[in-house]
Design an enzyme around this catalytic site. Structure first.
Site, short mmCIF file in Angstrom:
data_model
loop_
_atom_site.label_atom_id
_atom_site.label_comp_id
_atom_site.label_asym_id
_atom_site.label_seq_id
_atom_site.Cartn_x
_atom_site.Cartn_y
_atom_site.Cartn_z
N SER A 115 0.63 -1.39 -0.12
CA SER A 115 -0.02 -0.12 -0.11
C SER A 115 0.69 1.38 0.17
O SER A 115 0.30 2.30 -0.29
CB SER A 115 -1.03 0.11 1.17
OG SER A 115 -0.16 0.38 2.23
N LYS A 170 0.40 4.94 6.70
CA LYS A 170 0.21 5.71 5.35
C LYS A 170 0.58 7.17 5.43
O LYS A 170 1.27 7.26 6.42
CB LYS A 170 -1.44 5.90 5.41
CG LYS A 170 -2.26 4.33 5.60
CD LYS A 170 -2.33 3.57 4.32
CE LYS A 170 -3.01 2.49 4.50
NZ LYS A 170 -2.76 1.29 3.38
N SER A 294 -4.47 0.55 -1.91
CA SER A 294 -4.46 0.76 -0.68
C SER A 294 -5.79 1.19 0.03
O SER A 294 -6.59 1.89 -0.64
CB SER A 294 -3.52 2.19 -0.41
OG SER A 294 -3.69 2.87 0.73
#
Length: 340
Positions: A115, A170, A294
């Site tokens: 991701s 992230k 993602s």
């Protein structure tokens, strides 16, 4: 009984770990580490300040009474300490050091998925600064001392809102009060910045992210499914390009846009392939750098401040591997590189 101490402790520890895992509590490892550190600390203090002084006194009295110096074997028979208890108590300094280091300074983290490619790759082992955004207690994650604020563009590790017992990594796209606009057709981001922590309504400052010309990168393949044996089915090569926004960094796109707007959550409005989110105060909007592979804030919502674990800073080891496969080597060029 002393010989059974260590096996019993291991069984109890395993049972506690399974219960915590079943309850899907966040910070399961931290809770277990605290419990074992406390147990070893109690034993260490008991042995150091009670058992050992009593043993020294008993040895001295015995030697004085007999007029002979006792051998090491004879001393060991006086006020004996069980091997299991002694082993656990000897771990206290190490466990205490690891607990303090992992809870308040640094924590290792392994990249499990694609991701964040190409910034972070499967097989990367990174350092997470726990103190970057505040000193927090290791169980409830309440901030004890403020040391900094999450910035747009930071790569952060956090407790996943849909699975609080799982850590995600992230990039921060929007902070409290920001309006995040994502053009699904053109795959472009625009941020209308918050004003005094609130959504801006007039005279707003905004940034439309810029993108370089995409280039095909054959080293990275899109996962399009699984074989019956569980192995992945790889599709076309990913497109790699530079995204220039609050920071400059590389991202990945599928060769063709993918329409997933029907899966998006918590948006304010959605029209003409453009979705807008308003980030609530004290929360963050996260996206992975591998934009079409993602699961992030577009799909499960915002990340509360309390869920933030720390800032990803360096790659200290990188194994050459793919998802669910054994490593085939080490990516030496990625060792000790700073995460951007």
């Amino acid at each position: 009984m002393s010989k059974l101490f260590l096996p019993i402790l291991l069984v109890v520890g395993f049972a506690v770990w399974k219960v915590l895992d079943y309850l899907q509590l966040p910070n399961t490892f931290s809770i277990l580490l605290i419990l074992f550190t406390a147990l070893s600390g109690v034993l260490w203090c008991y042995h150091r300040f009670s058992v050992l002084p009593r043993r020294r006194r008993q040895i001295a009295r015995t030697e004085q009474r007999t007029g002979q110096t006792l051998s090491d074997e004879e001393k060991a028979q006086i006020e004996p300490i069980g091997e299991g208890e002694e082993f656990i108590s000897s771990l206290f300094p190490v466990l205490a050091f690891v607990l303090i280091l992992r809870s308040f300074v640094f924590e290792p983290f392994q990249i499990p998925s694609q991701s964040m490619e190409p910034t972070l790759r499967v097989g990367d082992f990174i350092v997470v600064e726990k103190y970057a955004y505040g000193i927090k207690d290791p169980v409830f994650q309440n901030t004890l001392v403020e040391t900094g604020n999450v910035q747009r563009g930071d790569v952060v590790v956090f407790k996943a809102p849909p699975q609080p017992n799982v850590d995600y990594i992230k990039r921060v796209i929007g902070i409290g009060g920001d309006r995040v606009l994502y053009n699904e057709l053109e795959r472009k981001l625009t941020i209308i910045y918050a004003k005094d922590g609130e959504p801006c309504e007039e005279n707003c400052e905004s940034k439309e992210f810029a993108y370089s010309q995409p280039q095909q990168n054959d080293e990275f393949k899109a996962i399009i499914g699984r074989n019956p044996d569980g192995s992945f089915i790889y599709g076309p090569s990913m497109l790699e390009l530079t995204e220039t926004g609050d920071v400059d960094h590389q991202i990945h796109w599928f060769p063709e846009p993918i329409s997933e707007g029907y899966r998006y959550k918590d948006y304010e409005k959605q029209e003409y392939y453009v979705t807008e989110w308003i980030v609530p105060a004290g929360q963050y909007f996260m996206m992975g750098d591998n934009r079409n592979m993602s699961e992030d804030s577009r799909f499960w919502g915002f990340v509360p401040e309390k869920n933030i674990v720390g800032k990803a800073t360096y790659i200290w080891l990188s194994l050459d591997k793919k998802p669910n496969e054994w490593p085939t080597g080490i990516r030496s060029e990625r060792l000790f590189t700073k995460i951007k």
